[in-house]
Enzyme design. Structure first.
Site, PDB file in Angstrom:
ATOM      1  N   ARG A  51      -3.552  -4.949   4.094  1.00 51.10           N
ATOM      2  CA  ARG A  51      -3.824  -4.014   3.004  1.00 51.10           C
ATOM      3  C   ARG A  51      -2.600  -3.661   2.180  1.00 51.10           C
ATOM      4  NH1 ARG A  51      -7.488  -3.525   5.901  1.00 51.10           N
ATOM      5  NH2 ARG A  51      -5.904  -3.431   7.499  1.00 51.10           N
ATOM      6  N   THR A  52      -1.559  -3.200   2.865  1.00 53.52           N
ATOM      7  CA  THR A  52      -0.457  -2.617   2.106  1.00 53.52           C
ATOM      8  C   THR A  52       0.187  -3.661   1.188  1.00 53.52           C
ATOM      9  OG1 THR A  52      -0.123  -1.078   3.905  1.00 53.52           O
ATOM     10  CG2 THR A  52       1.656  -1.244   2.306  1.00 53.52           C
ATOM     11  N   LYS A  80      17.280 -16.415  10.239  1.00 53.59           N
ATOM     12  CA  LYS A  80      18.610 -17.049  10.377  1.00 53.59           C
ATOM     13  C   LYS A  80      19.678 -15.996  10.666  1.00 53.59           C
ATOM     14  CE  LYS A  80      17.629 -20.471   6.781  1.00 53.59           C
ATOM     15  NZ  LYS A  80      18.055 -20.870   5.430  1.00 53.59           N
ATOM     16  N   ARG A 101       8.501  -3.412   4.307  1.00 46.84           N
ATOM     17  CA  ARG A 101       7.997  -2.962   5.615  1.00 46.84           C
ATOM     18  C   ARG A 101       8.880  -3.568   6.694  1.00 46.84           C
ATOM     19  NH1 ARG A 101       1.872  -2.978   7.582  1.00 46.84           N
ATOM     20  NH2 ARG A 101       1.949  -1.134   6.268  1.00 46.84           N
ATOM     21  N   HIS A 129       5.172   6.302   6.369  1.00 47.81           N
ATOM     22  CA  HIS A 129       4.414   5.340   5.562  1.00 47.81           C
ATOM     23  C   HIS A 129       3.957   6.090   4.296  1.00 47.81           C
ATOM     24  CE1 HIS A 129       1.954   2.118   4.305  1.00 47.81           C
ATOM     25  NE2 HIS A 129       1.302   1.857   5.413  1.00 47.81           N
TER      26      HIS A 129
HETATM   27  C1  NCD Z   1      -1.183   1.364   8.903  1.00 47.65           C
HETATM   28  C2  NCD Z   1       0.259   1.042   9.196  1.00 47.65           C
HETATM   29  O1  NCD Z   1       0.723  -0.059   8.937  1.00 47.65           O
HETATM   30  O2  NCD Z   1       0.943   1.948   9.675  1.00 47.65           O
HETATM   31  N1  NCD Z   1      -1.810   0.358   8.182  1.00 47.65           N
HETATM   32  C3  NCD Z   1      -1.762   0.389   6.813  1.00 47.65           C
HETATM   33  O3  NCD Z   1      -0.719   0.261   6.227  1.00 47.65           O
HETATM   34  N2  NCD Z   1      -2.891   0.656   6.157  1.00 47.65           N
HETATM   35  C4  NCD Z   1      -1.965   1.780  10.076  1.00 47.65           C
HETATM   36  C5  NCD Z   1      -1.985   0.903  11.278  1.00 47.65           C
HETATM   37  O4  NCD Z   1      -1.396  -0.186  11.296  1.00 47.65           O
HETATM   38  O5  NCD Z   1      -2.598   1.316  12.254  1.00 47.65           O
END
Ligand code: NCD
Length: 308
Positions: A51-52, A80, A101, A129
């Site tokens: 999703r993100t 590397k 991320r 997040h």
């Molecule tokens: C969440 C995350 O990555 O923290 N997912 C997301 O970005 N929608 C929640 C999860 O992974 O449980």
């Protein structure tokens, strides 16, 4: 230049403005179709995501921009041994903005300190997040009409769930918020959230184990998955993983207007039979996330005057 590391990087007024912009984007998509013409976002994902990452990429494409990036550490020079600091210096030469991320808490912050483009924290370990939080706030405000006077149940892995930590941080700044923290003993919120965020801001909250007992009190129920990848051992995860399963029977204990949110991915914690309940809004939340990220990109790139 501004980065986004935590939802607290924006004041309540700035967040309201961002959510107003997201609402306008939803209503008038065509006005925003070329705001980012010629701009690029780099999505640097050292940890899995569906999703993100796709939400950031969709947001930029919807704004007329384009996308570069990688979706796992193995497919980047991290394999590397390249440092995050070196990677961001290089990416600053290619892109105008970046979403990162990383499994290590604080890694996007290190990147921001070396970056010459805005860096967005797209999830750092079990820490924060913030863009899921703006997604959540936009969903709540759009569907409930307010971000104040709400009793919010947060259920599942409150220890490792970074979405929960960011959401609590953001919501304590609104009036009349109270929390019901529903988790097994082992997965309660970290002490810093309880003491430095909830108690310090005099926000009413209670910590309970039973979901059934509190269902009827809630305006919102925010379900989360048990964060397998952050457990030290697999047996412990297996013991915890099905602590809560929201099903139609549990939903019958809830108010008619209670909404169910979930950042997704769902594993077992919401039974698929709940998906057809009009109170289940987790897939609509995904759509709200795109508008919220479009608004964020426009603001961080300083392009609001480009809107037709
Ligand atoms: C969440 C995350 O990555 O923290 N997912 C997301 O970005 N929608 C929640 C999860 O992974 O449980």
């Amino acid at each position: 230049m501004r980065h986004l590391m935590s939802p607290l990087d924006f004041t309540v007024e700035e967040l309201d403005h961002l959510l107003d912009l997201a609402t306008d984007i939803e209503k008038h998509r065509e006005k925003y179709a070329h705001v980012c013409d010629g701009k690029k976002i780099a999505t640097l994902f050292y940890e899995p995501s569906t999703r993100t990452r796709l939400s950031f990429e969709t947001a930029m494409l919807n704004l007329g921009g384009s996308v570069i990036g990688f979706s796992s550490a193995d497919s980047s020079s991290a394999a590397k041994g390249e440092s995050v600091s070196d990677t961001i210096r290089m990416v600053s030469c290619y892109a105008d903005i970046c979403a990162m991320r990383h499994p290590k808490e604080g890694a996007p912050m290190v990147a921001a300190s070396k970056s010459s483009i805005p860096v967005i924290n797209a999830g750092d370990g079990g820490h924060q997040h913030p863009t899921q939080t703006i997604t959540d706030l936009h969903t709540i405000r759009s569907l409930k009409g307010r971000l104040s006077d709400l009793t919010i149940g947060l259920c599942g892995d409150l220890k490792f769930g970074r979405t929960v930590h960011s959401l609590i941080n953001a919501l304590v700044r609104y009036e009349g918020i109270s929390f019901v923290l529903i988790s097994p003993e082992e997965l309660r919120v970290p002490d810093y959230i309880r003491e430095d965020v909830l108690q310090k801001n005099h926000v009413p909250f209670k910590e309970v184990v039973s979901l059934d007992e509190v269902m009827g009190e809630l305006d919102l129920l925010y379900m989360t998955r048990v964060q397998r990848e952050r457990f030290f051992n697999e047996e412990e995860y297996i013991r915890m993983k099905d602590s809560y399963i929201l099903d139609a029977k549990k939903m019958s204990l809830a108010r008619e207007d209670m909404l169910v949110l979930h950042p997704l991915p769902r594993v077992n914690e919401i039974s698929v039979e709940v998906d057809d309940d009009p109170r289940a809004v987790y897939f609509r939340q995904v759509q709200y996330g795109v508008y919220a990220r479009m608004a964020l990109i426009i603001i961080l790139l300083g392009l609001e005057d480009k809107v037709c």
